[in-house]
Design a protein around this motif. Structure first.
Motif, short mmCIF file in Angstrom:
data_model
loop_
_atom_site.label_atom_id
_atom_site.label_comp_id
_atom_site.label_asym_id
_atom_site.label_seq_id
_atom_site.Cartn_x
_atom_site.Cartn_y
_atom_site.Cartn_z
N ALA A 75 0.87 -1.18 0.00
CA ALA A 75 0.00 0.00 0.00
C ALA A 75 0.90 1.23 0.00
N PRO A 76 0.35 2.39 -0.35
CA PRO A 76 1.18 3.60 -0.33
C PRO A 76 1.71 3.90 1.07
N ILE A 77 2.96 4.33 1.12
CA ILE A 77 3.58 4.77 2.38
C ILE A 77 3.50 6.29 2.38
N LEU A 78 2.83 6.84 3.37
CA LEU A 78 2.52 8.27 3.38
C LEU A 78 3.11 9.03 4.55
N ALA A 79 3.62 8.34 5.55
CA ALA A 79 4.15 9.02 6.74
C ALA A 79 5.45 8.35 7.16
N PHE A 80 6.44 9.20 7.47
CA PHE A 80 7.76 8.73 7.91
C PHE A 80 8.14 9.47 9.18
N LEU A 81 8.82 8.77 10.09
CA LEU A 81 9.33 9.39 11.30
C LEU A 81 10.72 8.83 11.57
N VAL A 82 11.70 9.70 11.65
CA VAL A 82 13.09 9.29 11.89
C VAL A 82 13.42 9.56 13.35
N ASP A 83 13.93 8.52 14.05
CA ASP A 83 14.29 8.65 15.46
C ASP A 83 15.12 7.42 15.82
N ASP A 84 15.72 7.45 17.00
CA ASP A 84 16.41 6.28 17.53
C ASP A 84 15.40 5.53 18.40
N ASP A 110 -5.28 -0.99 2.12
CA ASP A 110 -5.32 -0.87 3.58
C ASP A 110 -4.58 -1.97 4.33
N SER A 111 -3.71 -2.70 3.66
CA SER A 111 -3.10 -3.86 4.34
C SER A 111 -1.69 -3.62 4.88
N PHE A 112 -1.21 -2.38 4.83
CA PHE A 112 0.14 -2.11 5.35
C PHE A 112 0.09 -1.86 6.85
N PRO A 113 0.74 -2.71 7.66
CA PRO A 113 0.68 -2.56 9.11
C PRO A 113 1.65 -1.52 9.66
N GLY A 114 2.39 -0.86 8.77
CA GLY A 114 3.47 0.01 9.22
C GLY A 114 4.73 -0.82 9.34
N ALA A 115 5.85 -0.14 9.47
CA ALA A 115 7.12 -0.87 9.58
C ALA A 115 8.19 0.03 10.17
N LEU A 116 9.19 -0.61 10.76
CA LEU A 116 10.38 0.07 11.24
C LEU A 116 11.53 -0.38 10.35
N LEU A 117 12.11 0.57 9.66
CA LEU A 117 13.26 0.30 8.80
C LEU A 117 14.51 0.59 9.63
N LEU A 125 7.99 -5.35 10.70
CA LEU A 125 6.62 -4.92 10.40
C LEU A 125 5.91 -4.45 11.67
N GLY A 126 4.96 -3.52 11.47
CA GLY A 126 4.27 -2.88 12.58
C GLY A 126 3.57 -3.85 13.52
N ASN A 127 2.96 -4.90 12.98
CA ASN A 127 2.26 -5.85 13.85
C ASN A 127 3.24 -6.58 14.78
N GLU A 128 4.52 -6.67 14.41
CA GLU A 128 5.54 -7.27 15.28
C GLU A 128 6.00 -6.28 16.35
N LEU A 129 5.73 -5.00 16.13
CA LEU A 129 6.12 -3.95 17.08
C LEU A 129 5.00 -3.57 18.03
N GLY A 130 3.79 -4.08 17.80
CA GLY A 130 2.64 -3.71 18.60
C GLY A 130 1.89 -2.51 18.05
N LEU A 131 2.13 -2.17 16.78
CA LEU A 131 1.42 -1.06 16.13
C LEU A 131 0.14 -1.57 15.50
#
Length: 167
Positions: A75-84, A110-117, A125-131
């Motif tokens: 799905a389209p990736i529309l939001a990014f957040l850079v942090d430690d 609508d199937s993208f759970p989010g992700a941490l790169l 993937l976000g579902n592994e992070l609790g998102l």
């Protein structure tokens, strides 16, 4: 063949309502059959070369497009957040998206759970992070700090915002 329906095209080009009095008469028509040659000759042609999500890597002043791996192409990736996020002293990228503003016959993206790169090779993937970003249209990510604790604030389109504690 046009991707748009007769209703969609005729709402912008009224002459099509007179040319096609039924959906059956419009069905199966090519662009050349629908539009006069003059209209097609004067039309602005736009070309898409890739629909992949990715990033631009700076290789000594030359920017190179690097597509994300397949699990980030759902799905389209529309939001990014850079942090430690993991406290290792290196910055990671948290991303989310999904998009609902398309024609119903395409279905929602609508199937993208989010992700941490974590780096170019490691994706969590976000579902592994609790998102909980799946089936939500994420629009913005930011970090907030309360009482010395960092949180991620996720803002969605037509839904309540969510706050996640960074452990």
């Amino acid at each position: 063949f046009p991707l748009e329906s007769l209703d969609g095209l005729a709402s912008q080009m009224v002459f099509l309502k007179k040319k096609y009095r039924s959906y059956k008469s419009f069905a199966g028509q090519t662009m050349e059959e629908i539009f006069d040659k003059k209209i097609l000759d004067e039309a602005e042609v736009r070309e898409v070369n890739t629909l992949e999500s990715g990033y631009l890597r700076n290789d000594n002043g030359k920017f190179v497009f690097v597509p994300f791996k397949n699990q980030l192409q759902v799905a389209p990736i529309l939001a990014f957040l850079v942090d430690d996020f993991d406290g290792d002293g290196k910055k990671e990228v948290l991303m989310g998206g999904n998009y609902f503003g398309i024609k119903p016959y395409h279905g929602r993206l609508d199937s993208f759970p989010g992700a941490l790169l974590k780096n170019e090779e490691t994706i969590v993937l976000g579902n592994e992070l609790g998102l909980d970003f799946t089936k939500k249209s994420l629009r913005h990510l930011t970090t907030i700090k309360m009482d010395g604790q960092k949180y991620v604030l996720a803002v969605f389109n037509n839904d309540k915002a969510q706050v996640y504690k960074i452990n």
